[in-house]
Write a protein that holds these residues in place. Structure first.
Motif: not given
Lengths: 239, 239
Positions: A213-215, A220, A223, B31, B35, B38, B114-115, B117-118, B120, B145, B148
Protein backbone atom coordinates in the motif's frame (compact mmCIF):
# COMPACT_ATOMS: atom_id res chain seq x y z
CA UNK A 1 -43.95 -18.31 -30.56
CA UNK A 2 -42.80 -19.36 -27.16
CA UNK A 3 -44.85 -21.68 -25.03
CA UNK A 4 -45.45 -20.98 -21.34
CA UNK A 5 -43.46 -24.09 -20.61
CA UNK A 6 -40.44 -22.88 -22.55
CA UNK A 7 -40.54 -19.53 -20.73
CA UNK A 8 -40.68 -21.34 -17.40
CA UNK A 9 -37.79 -23.65 -18.24
CA UNK A 10 -35.62 -20.74 -19.36
CA UNK A 11 -36.38 -18.78 -16.18
CA UNK A 12 -35.31 -21.78 -14.10
CA UNK A 13 -31.86 -21.71 -15.72
CA UNK A 14 -31.11 -18.82 -13.36
CA UNK A 15 -30.73 -21.49 -10.67
CA UNK A 16 -27.48 -23.39 -10.38
CA UNK A 17 -29.21 -26.61 -9.34
CA UNK A 18 -31.44 -26.60 -12.41
CA UNK A 19 -28.51 -25.75 -14.73
CA UNK A 20 -26.63 -28.74 -13.37
CA UNK A 21 -29.62 -31.07 -13.67
CA UNK A 22 -30.19 -30.01 -17.28
CA UNK A 23 -26.54 -29.50 -18.23
CA UNK A 24 -27.50 -26.19 -19.83
CA UNK A 25 -26.71 -22.50 -19.37
CA UNK A 26 -27.84 -19.18 -20.84
CA UNK A 27 -25.80 -16.57 -22.73
CA UNK A 28 -27.16 -13.26 -24.01
CA UNK A 29 -26.23 -10.61 -26.54
CA UNK A 30 -25.19 -11.07 -30.15
CA UNK A 31 -21.48 -10.55 -29.56
CA UNK A 32 -21.22 -13.01 -26.67
CA UNK A 33 -23.37 -15.58 -28.48
CA UNK A 34 -21.26 -15.27 -31.65
CA UNK A 35 -18.09 -15.89 -29.61
CA UNK A 36 -19.67 -18.93 -27.99
CA UNK A 37 -20.88 -20.26 -31.36
CA UNK A 38 -17.31 -19.95 -32.67
CA UNK A 39 -15.97 -22.02 -29.78
CA UNK A 40 -16.16 -25.72 -28.98
CA UNK A 41 -19.37 -25.19 -26.99
CA UNK A 42 -22.49 -26.92 -28.29
CA UNK A 43 -25.61 -24.86 -28.91
CA UNK A 44 -28.83 -26.28 -27.50
CA UNK A 45 -31.26 -23.60 -28.73
CA UNK A 46 -31.11 -20.01 -29.91
CA UNK A 47 -33.95 -17.55 -29.36
CA UNK A 48 -33.47 -14.51 -31.53
CA UNK A 49 -35.30 -11.60 -33.13
CA UNK A 50 -33.11 -11.88 -36.24
CA UNK A 51 -32.00 -15.15 -37.86
CA UNK A 52 -28.38 -16.26 -37.39
CA UNK A 53 -28.83 -18.61 -40.40
CA UNK A 54 -28.34 -21.71 -38.30
CA UNK A 55 -30.12 -25.07 -38.71
CA UNK A 56 -33.85 -24.40 -38.46
CA UNK A 57 -34.26 -26.74 -35.49
CA UNK A 58 -31.63 -24.86 -33.47
CA UNK A 59 -33.12 -21.45 -34.02
CA UNK A 60 -36.42 -20.03 -32.71
CA UNK A 61 -37.44 -16.66 -34.08
CA UNK A 62 -39.13 -14.51 -31.45
CA UNK A 63 -40.20 -10.88 -31.17
CA UNK A 64 -38.82 -8.19 -28.85
CA UNK A 65 -41.68 -8.69 -26.41
CA UNK A 66 -40.96 -12.39 -26.08
CA UNK A 67 -37.23 -11.69 -25.70
CA UNK A 68 -38.03 -9.26 -22.89
CA UNK A 69 -39.92 -12.07 -21.16
CA UNK A 70 -37.09 -14.59 -21.23
CA UNK A 71 -34.10 -12.25 -20.89
CA UNK A 72 -32.20 -11.98 -17.60
CA UNK A 73 -31.06 -8.47 -18.58
CA UNK A 74 -32.67 -5.08 -18.06
CA UNK A 75 -32.02 -4.21 -21.69
CA UNK A 76 -32.14 -7.44 -23.71
CA UNK A 77 -29.85 -7.51 -26.72
CA UNK A 78 -31.56 -9.22 -29.69
CA UNK A 79 -30.87 -12.84 -28.76
CA UNK A 80 -30.68 -15.37 -25.95
CA UNK A 81 -28.92 -18.69 -26.39
CA UNK A 82 -28.92 -21.89 -24.40
CA UNK A 83 -25.67 -23.85 -24.59
CA UNK A 84 -24.66 -27.23 -23.20
CA UNK A 85 -22.38 -27.14 -20.16
CA UNK A 86 -19.16 -28.83 -21.34
CA UNK A 87 -17.81 -31.94 -19.63
CA UNK A 88 -15.40 -31.27 -16.78
CA UNK A 89 -11.79 -31.86 -17.73
CA UNK A 90 -8.99 -33.17 -15.51
CA UNK A 91 -7.62 -30.75 -12.96
CA UNK A 92 -4.44 -28.98 -14.13
CA UNK A 93 -1.17 -30.54 -12.94
CA UNK A 94 1.24 -28.05 -14.48
CA UNK A 95 1.53 -24.57 -15.93
CA UNK A 96 0.22 -21.51 -14.17
CA UNK A 97 -3.04 -22.05 -12.30
CA UNK A 98 -5.25 -19.45 -10.62
CA UNK A 99 -7.29 -20.84 -7.70
CA UNK A 100 -10.25 -19.15 -6.02
CA UNK A 101 -11.21 -19.86 -2.43
CA UNK A 102 -14.92 -18.96 -2.20
CA UNK A 103 -15.18 -15.91 -4.45
CA UNK A 104 -18.92 -15.16 -4.26
CA UNK A 105 -19.65 -12.17 -6.48
CA UNK A 106 -20.59 -13.03 -10.10
CA UNK A 107 -19.09 -9.75 -11.39
CA UNK A 108 -15.79 -10.52 -9.69
CA UNK A 109 -15.65 -14.04 -11.13
CA UNK A 110 -16.51 -12.72 -14.60
CA UNK A 111 -13.75 -10.10 -14.41
CA UNK A 112 -11.27 -12.71 -13.16
CA UNK A 113 -12.08 -15.09 -16.06
CA UNK A 114 -11.52 -12.17 -18.48
CA UNK A 115 -8.18 -11.47 -16.77
CA UNK A 116 -7.12 -15.12 -17.12
CA UNK A 117 -7.92 -14.91 -20.82
CA UNK A 118 -5.89 -11.70 -21.20
CA UNK A 119 -2.88 -13.12 -19.37
CA UNK A 120 -3.00 -16.46 -21.17
CA UNK A 121 -3.93 -18.45 -18.07
CA UNK A 122 -6.02 -21.35 -19.27
CA UNK A 123 -6.78 -22.96 -15.93
CA UNK A 124 -8.90 -21.60 -13.14
CA UNK A 125 -9.61 -23.94 -10.21
CA UNK A 126 -12.47 -22.91 -7.91
CA UNK A 127 -13.55 -24.13 -4.49
CA UNK A 128 -17.02 -25.64 -4.43
CA UNK A 129 -18.41 -22.55 -2.68
CA UNK A 130 -17.18 -20.21 -5.42
CA UNK A 131 -20.00 -18.73 -7.52
CA UNK A 132 -20.94 -20.92 -10.52
CA UNK A 133 -19.22 -19.80 -13.74
CA UNK A 134 -22.41 -20.63 -15.69
CA UNK A 135 -24.40 -18.12 -13.64
CA UNK A 136 -25.87 -15.72 -16.27
CA UNK A 137 -24.24 -12.69 -14.60
CA UNK A 138 -20.84 -14.36 -14.79
CA UNK A 139 -21.32 -15.33 -18.44
CA UNK A 140 -22.30 -11.72 -19.16
CA UNK A 141 -19.24 -10.32 -17.39
CA UNK A 142 -16.77 -12.67 -19.10
CA UNK A 143 -17.52 -11.19 -22.54
CA UNK A 144 -16.82 -14.53 -24.24
CA UNK A 145 -13.64 -15.33 -22.30
CA UNK A 146 -15.40 -18.33 -20.78
CA UNK A 147 -14.71 -20.17 -24.06
CA UNK A 148 -10.94 -19.88 -23.61
CA UNK A 149 -10.52 -20.49 -19.89
CA UNK A 150 -11.03 -23.94 -18.38
CA UNK A 151 -12.91 -23.47 -15.09
CA UNK A 152 -13.00 -26.44 -12.68
CA UNK A 153 -14.84 -26.81 -9.38
CA UNK A 154 -13.33 -29.09 -6.80
CA UNK A 155 -12.39 -29.54 -3.16
CA UNK A 156 -9.58 -26.96 -3.12
CA UNK A 157 -8.10 -28.50 -0.01
CA UNK A 158 -7.55 -31.83 -1.76
CA UNK A 159 -6.33 -30.18 -4.96
CA UNK A 160 -3.69 -28.14 -3.15
CA UNK A 161 -2.70 -31.13 -1.05
CA UNK A 162 -2.07 -33.18 -4.19
CA UNK A 163 -0.33 -30.61 -6.36
CA UNK A 164 3.44 -30.59 -6.77
CA UNK A 165 3.39 -26.96 -7.93
CA UNK A 166 4.52 -24.14 -5.59
CA UNK A 167 1.48 -22.48 -4.01
CA UNK A 168 1.30 -18.68 -3.67
CA UNK A 169 -1.46 -16.94 -1.75
CA UNK A 170 -2.57 -13.30 -1.53
CA UNK A 171 -2.61 -11.98 2.05
CA UNK A 172 -2.74 -8.50 3.57
CA UNK A 173 0.48 -9.28 5.48
CA UNK A 174 2.33 -11.22 2.78
CA UNK A 175 5.74 -10.34 1.33
CA UNK A 176 6.04 -7.50 -1.19
CA UNK A 177 5.08 -9.02 -4.55
CA UNK A 178 7.26 -6.48 -6.38
CA UNK A 179 10.44 -7.89 -4.87
CA UNK A 180 9.56 -11.59 -4.36
CA UNK A 181 10.78 -14.15 -6.88
CA UNK A 182 7.79 -15.34 -8.89
CA UNK A 183 7.49 -18.45 -11.04
CA UNK A 184 5.92 -19.22 -14.40
CA UNK A 185 4.55 -22.56 -13.18
CA UNK A 186 2.63 -22.48 -9.93
CA UNK A 187 -0.69 -21.93 -8.24
CA UNK A 188 -1.88 -18.49 -7.06
CA UNK A 189 -4.74 -18.60 -4.53
CA UNK A 190 -7.10 -15.62 -4.09
CA UNK A 191 -9.54 -15.56 -1.18
CA UNK A 192 -13.13 -14.66 -0.45
CA UNK A 193 -14.25 -11.01 -0.73
CA UNK A 194 -14.90 -10.56 2.98
CA UNK A 195 -12.74 -13.16 4.70
CA UNK A 196 -9.76 -13.71 2.44
CA UNK A 197 -8.18 -17.17 2.28
CA UNK A 198 -9.68 -19.66 4.74
CA UNK A 199 -7.62 -21.44 7.41
CA UNK A 200 -8.03 -24.81 5.73
CA UNK A 201 -6.50 -23.50 2.53
CA UNK A 202 -3.89 -21.30 4.19
CA UNK A 203 -1.95 -24.33 5.43
CA UNK A 204 -1.12 -25.34 1.85
CA UNK A 205 0.38 -21.97 0.97
CA UNK A 206 4.15 -21.87 0.76
CA UNK A 207 4.58 -18.23 -0.35
CA UNK A 208 2.47 -15.45 1.13
CA UNK A 209 2.45 -12.38 -1.08
CA UNK A 210 0.93 -8.91 -0.85
CA UNK A 211 0.49 -5.75 -2.90
CA UNK A 212 2.17 -2.94 -0.96
CA UNK A 213 0.00 0.00 0.00
CA UNK A 214 1.41 3.40 -0.95
CA UNK A 215 -1.10 5.68 0.72
CA UNK A 216 -1.26 6.85 4.32
CA UNK A 217 -1.90 4.49 7.21
CA UNK A 218 -5.56 5.42 7.26
CA UNK A 219 -5.95 4.32 3.65
CA UNK A 220 -8.42 1.85 2.17
CA UNK A 221 -8.42 -1.47 4.00
CA UNK A 222 -8.08 -3.74 1.03
CA UNK A 223 -8.34 -3.96 -2.71
CA UNK A 224 -11.30 -5.65 -4.34
CA UNK A 225 -10.43 -9.28 -5.21
CA UNK A 226 -10.74 -8.64 -8.96
CA UNK A 227 -8.39 -5.64 -8.96
CA UNK A 228 -5.94 -7.45 -6.66
CA UNK A 229 -6.00 -10.42 -9.07
CA UNK A 230 -5.32 -8.04 -11.98
CA UNK A 231 -2.21 -6.64 -10.28
CA UNK A 232 -0.88 -10.04 -9.14
CA UNK A 233 -1.39 -11.77 -12.52
CA UNK A 234 0.37 -8.82 -14.16
CA UNK A 235 3.30 -9.32 -11.76
CA UNK A 236 3.55 -13.05 -12.49
CA UNK A 237 3.41 -12.46 -16.24
CA UNK A 238 5.63 -9.41 -16.67
CA UNK A 239 8.69 -11.47 -15.73
CA UNK B 1 -40.63 10.29 12.30
CA UNK B 2 -39.90 11.27 8.73
CA UNK B 3 -42.17 13.70 6.91
CA UNK B 4 -43.28 13.03 3.35
CA UNK B 5 -41.30 16.06 2.33
CA UNK B 6 -38.08 14.72 3.85
CA UNK B 7 -38.53 11.38 2.08
CA UNK B 8 -39.06 13.21 -1.21
CA UNK B 9 -35.99 15.41 -0.76
CA UNK B 10 -33.79 12.43 0.07
CA UNK B 11 -35.05 10.51 -2.96
CA UNK B 12 -34.16 13.45 -5.19
CA UNK B 13 -30.53 13.27 -4.06
CA UNK B 14 -30.22 10.36 -6.48
CA UNK B 15 -30.09 13.02 -9.21
CA UNK B 16 -26.83 14.81 -9.94
CA UNK B 17 -28.58 18.08 -10.75
CA UNK B 18 -30.38 18.13 -7.41
CA UNK B 19 -27.20 17.18 -5.51
CA UNK B 20 -25.42 20.12 -7.11
CA UNK B 21 -28.26 22.54 -6.40
CA UNK B 22 -28.37 21.49 -2.75
CA UNK B 23 -24.64 20.86 -2.31
CA UNK B 24 -25.49 17.58 -0.58
CA UNK B 25 -24.89 13.88 -1.12
CA UNK B 26 -25.93 10.58 0.50
CA UNK B 27 -23.76 7.90 2.10
CA UNK B 28 -25.03 4.64 3.57
CA UNK B 29 -23.87 1.94 5.94
CA UNK B 30 -22.34 2.38 9.37
CA UNK B 31 -18.76 1.74 8.29
CA UNK B 32 -18.80 4.20 5.40
CA UNK B 33 -20.60 6.83 7.48
CA UNK B 34 -18.08 6.45 10.31
CA UNK B 35 -15.21 6.96 7.87
CA UNK B 36 -16.88 10.06 6.47
CA UNK B 37 -17.58 11.42 9.96
CA UNK B 38 -13.89 11.01 10.79
CA UNK B 39 -12.86 13.03 7.75
CA UNK B 40 -13.04 16.75 6.95
CA UNK B 41 -16.51 16.30 5.41
CA UNK B 42 -19.36 18.14 7.12
CA UNK B 43 -22.46 16.19 8.16
CA UNK B 44 -25.77 17.72 7.19
CA UNK B 45 -28.09 15.13 8.73
CA UNK B 46 -27.92 11.54 9.91
CA UNK B 47 -30.90 9.16 9.76
CA UNK B 48 -30.24 6.12 11.87
CA UNK B 49 -31.95 3.28 13.71
CA UNK B 50 -29.34 3.48 16.50
CA UNK B 51 -27.92 6.71 17.93
CA UNK B 52 -24.35 7.70 16.98
CA UNK B 53 -24.34 10.06 20.02
CA UNK B 54 -24.02 13.14 17.84
CA UNK B 55 -25.61 16.57 18.48
CA UNK B 56 -29.35 16.04 18.71
CA UNK B 57 -30.07 18.38 15.82
CA UNK B 58 -27.80 16.42 13.47
CA UNK B 59 -29.33 13.04 14.25
CA UNK B 60 -32.81 11.76 13.40
CA UNK B 61 -33.76 8.42 14.90
CA UNK B 62 -35.87 6.33 12.54
CA UNK B 63 -37.10 2.75 12.41
CA UNK B 64 -36.16 -0.01 9.95
CA UNK B 65 -39.29 0.60 7.91
CA UNK B 66 -38.48 4.27 7.46
CA UNK B 67 -34.86 3.43 6.60
CA UNK B 68 -36.11 1.03 3.93
CA UNK B 69 -38.13 3.91 2.44
CA UNK B 70 -35.21 6.32 2.14
CA UNK B 71 -32.38 3.87 1.42
CA UNK B 72 -30.95 3.54 -2.10
CA UNK B 73 -29.81 -0.01 -1.27
CA UNK B 74 -31.59 -3.34 -1.55
CA UNK B 75 -30.47 -4.23 1.95
CA UNK B 76 -30.21 -1.00 3.97
CA UNK B 77 -27.55 -1.01 6.64
CA UNK B 78 -28.78 0.77 9.82
CA UNK B 79 -28.10 4.36 8.77
CA UNK B 80 -28.19 6.87 5.95
CA UNK B 81 -26.28 10.13 6.15
CA UNK B 82 -26.43 13.33 4.14
CA UNK B 83 -23.13 15.19 3.88
CA UNK B 84 -22.20 18.53 2.36
CA UNK B 85 -20.36 18.35 -0.95
CA UNK B 86 -16.95 19.93 -0.21
CA UNK B 87 -15.76 23.00 -2.12
CA UNK B 88 -13.77 22.25 -5.27
CA UNK B 89 -10.05 22.72 -4.81
CA UNK B 90 -7.53 23.95 -7.38
CA UNK B 91 -6.59 21.49 -10.11
CA UNK B 92 -3.36 19.62 -9.34
CA UNK B 93 -0.24 21.07 -10.99
CA UNK B 94 2.31 18.52 -9.79
CA UNK B 95 2.68 15.02 -8.37
CA UNK B 96 1.04 12.00 -9.94
CA UNK B 97 -2.43 12.65 -11.34
CA UNK B 98 -4.92 10.14 -12.70
CA UNK B 99 -7.30 11.59 -15.32
CA UNK B 100 -10.52 9.99 -16.57
CA UNK B 101 -11.94 10.74 -20.01
CA UNK B 102 -15.66 9.96 -19.71
CA UNK B 103 -15.72 6.89 -17.45
CA UNK B 104 -19.47 6.28 -17.12
CA UNK B 105 -19.98 3.33 -14.83
CA UNK B 106 -20.40 4.19 -11.09
CA UNK B 107 -18.85 0.87 -10.03
CA UNK B 108 -15.77 1.54 -12.16
CA UNK B 109 -15.31 5.05 -10.76
CA UNK B 110 -15.75 3.77 -7.20
CA UNK B 111 -13.13 1.05 -7.77
CA UNK B 112 -10.76 3.59 -9.34
CA UNK B 113 -11.10 5.98 -6.36
CA UNK B 114 -10.31 3.05 -4.05
CA UNK B 115 -7.24 2.23 -6.18
CA UNK B 116 -6.04 5.86 -5.97
CA UNK B 117 -6.33 5.66 -2.21
CA UNK B 118 -4.36 2.39 -2.11
CA UNK B 119 -1.59 3.72 -4.32
CA UNK B 120 -1.36 7.07 -2.52
CA UNK B 121 -2.63 9.09 -5.49
CA UNK B 122 -4.45 12.05 -4.00
CA UNK B 123 -5.59 13.69 -7.23
CA UNK B 124 -8.14 12.39 -9.70
CA UNK B 125 -9.15 14.76 -12.52
CA UNK B 126 -12.33 13.83 -14.41
CA UNK B 127 -13.84 15.07 -17.65
CA UNK B 128 -17.23 16.70 -17.23
CA UNK B 129 -18.92 13.65 -18.78
CA UNK B 130 -17.42 11.26 -16.24
CA UNK B 131 -19.98 9.88 -13.77
CA UNK B 132 -20.42 12.10 -10.67
CA UNK B 133 -18.33 10.93 -7.71
CA UNK B 134 -21.19 11.85 -5.36
CA UNK B 135 -23.53 9.42 -7.10
CA UNK B 136 -24.69 7.07 -4.28
CA UNK B 137 -23.42 3.99 -6.17
CA UNK B 138 -19.96 5.54 -6.43
CA UNK B 139 -19.91 6.52 -2.75
CA UNK B 140 -20.91 2.94 -1.90
CA UNK B 141 -18.15 1.45 -4.06
CA UNK B 142 -15.39 3.72 -2.70
CA UNK B 143 -15.74 2.26 0.82
CA UNK B 144 -14.70 5.57 2.39
CA UNK B 145 -11.78 6.26 0.03
CA UNK B 146 -13.65 9.33 -1.25
CA UNK B 147 -12.45 11.14 1.91
CA UNK B 148 -8.79 10.71 0.94
CA UNK B 149 -8.84 11.32 -2.80
CA UNK B 150 -9.46 14.79 -4.23
CA UNK B 151 -11.78 14.38 -7.23
CA UNK B 152 -12.10 17.36 -9.62
CA UNK B 153 -14.36 17.78 -12.64
CA UNK B 154 -13.14 20.03 -15.42
CA UNK B 155 -12.69 20.44 -19.16
CA UNK B 156 -10.01 17.78 -19.55
CA UNK B 157 -8.90 19.27 -22.86
CA UNK B 158 -8.01 22.59 -21.20
CA UNK B 159 -6.43 20.89 -18.18
CA UNK B 160 -4.13 18.76 -20.34
CA UNK B 161 -3.35 21.72 -22.57
CA UNK B 162 -2.22 23.75 -19.56
CA UNK B 163 -0.28 21.12 -17.63
CA UNK B 164 3.49 20.99 -17.73
CA UNK B 165 3.50 17.35 -16.57
CA UNK B 166 4.21 14.51 -19.03
CA UNK B 167 0.93 12.95 -20.18
CA UNK B 168 0.60 9.15 -20.47
CA UNK B 169 -2.46 7.52 -21.99
CA UNK B 170 -3.71 3.90 -22.05
CA UNK B 171 -4.29 2.59 -25.59
CA UNK B 172 -4.73 -0.87 -27.08
CA UNK B 173 -1.77 -0.19 -29.42
CA UNK B 174 0.48 1.70 -27.00
CA UNK B 175 4.02 0.68 -26.00
CA UNK B 176 4.58 -2.15 -23.55
CA UNK B 177 4.14 -0.61 -20.08
CA UNK B 178 6.46 -3.23 -18.57
CA UNK B 179 9.46 -1.89 -20.52
CA UNK B 180 8.64 1.82 -20.90
CA UNK B 181 10.25 4.34 -18.57
CA UNK B 182 7.61 5.62 -16.19
CA UNK B 183 7.72 8.74 -14.03
CA UNK B 184 6.64 9.54 -10.48
CA UNK B 185 5.22 12.93 -11.50
CA UNK B 186 2.89 12.92 -14.46
CA UNK B 187 -0.66 12.46 -15.69
CA UNK B 188 -2.11 9.07 -16.67
CA UNK B 189 -5.27 9.27 -18.80
CA UNK B 190 -7.78 6.37 -18.90
CA UNK B 191 -10.59 6.39 -21.47
CA UNK B 192 -14.27 5.60 -21.69
CA UNK B 193 -15.46 1.98 -21.23
CA UNK B 194 -16.63 1.56 -24.84
CA UNK B 195 -14.63 4.09 -26.84
CA UNK B 196 -11.35 4.55 -24.99
CA UNK B 197 -9.66 7.96 -25.07
CA UNK B 198 -11.41 10.50 -27.31
CA UNK B 199 -9.66 12.21 -30.25
CA UNK B 200 -9.73 15.59 -28.53
CA UNK B 201 -7.84 14.24 -25.55
CA UNK B 202 -5.56 11.95 -27.56
CA UNK B 203 -3.69 14.90 -29.07
CA UNK B 204 -2.35 15.91 -25.64
CA UNK B 205 -0.85 12.49 -24.94
CA UNK B 206 2.90 12.25 -25.26
CA UNK B 207 3.37 8.61 -24.20
CA UNK B 208 0.98 5.90 -25.38
CA UNK B 209 1.17 2.84 -23.17
CA UNK B 210 -0.47 -0.57 -23.19
CA UNK B 211 -0.72 -3.73 -21.08
CA UNK B 212 0.60 -6.59 -23.22
CA UNK B 213 -1.77 -9.48 -23.87
CA UNK B 214 -0.34 -12.92 -23.12
CA UNK B 215 -3.14 -15.10 -24.43
CA UNK B 216 -3.83 -16.29 -27.95
CA UNK B 217 -4.78 -13.91 -30.76
CA UNK B 218 -8.44 -14.70 -30.29
CA UNK B 219 -8.30 -13.58 -26.68
CA UNK B 220 -10.47 -11.04 -24.92
CA UNK B 221 -10.59 -7.70 -26.71
CA UNK B 222 -9.80 -5.47 -23.81
CA UNK B 223 -9.56 -5.25 -20.08
CA UNK B 224 -12.21 -3.47 -18.06
CA UNK B 225 -11.11 0.13 -17.32
CA UNK B 226 -10.93 -0.49 -13.56
CA UNK B 227 -8.70 -3.59 -13.89
CA UNK B 228 -6.52 -1.83 -16.49
CA UNK B 229 -6.17 1.13 -14.11
CA UNK B 230 -5.18 -1.27 -11.31
CA UNK B 231 -2.37 -2.76 -13.41
CA UNK B 232 -1.10 0.59 -14.72
CA UNK B 233 -1.09 2.32 -11.31
CA UNK B 234 0.77 -0.69 -9.92
CA UNK B 235 3.38 -0.27 -12.69
CA UNK B 236 3.84 3.46 -12.02
CA UNK B 237 4.19 2.87 -8.28
CA UNK B 238 6.35 -0.26 -8.17
CA UNK B 239 9.34 1.72 -9.52
Amino acid sequence: MLSKNQIKLLARLKQKKFRQEQGLFVAEGIKTIQELLNSTLILHQLYTVKSFNLDAELETLIDEKELKKISFLKTPNQALAVFKIPDEKDLPKKGFVLALDDVRDPGNLGTIIRLCDWFGISNLVCSEQTVDCFNPKVIQATMGSITRVQVSYTDLNTYLNDTTLPVYGAFMDGKNVYTESLVSEGVLVMGNEANGISEDIEKHITKRISIPRFGEIQATESLNVATATAILLSEFRRG
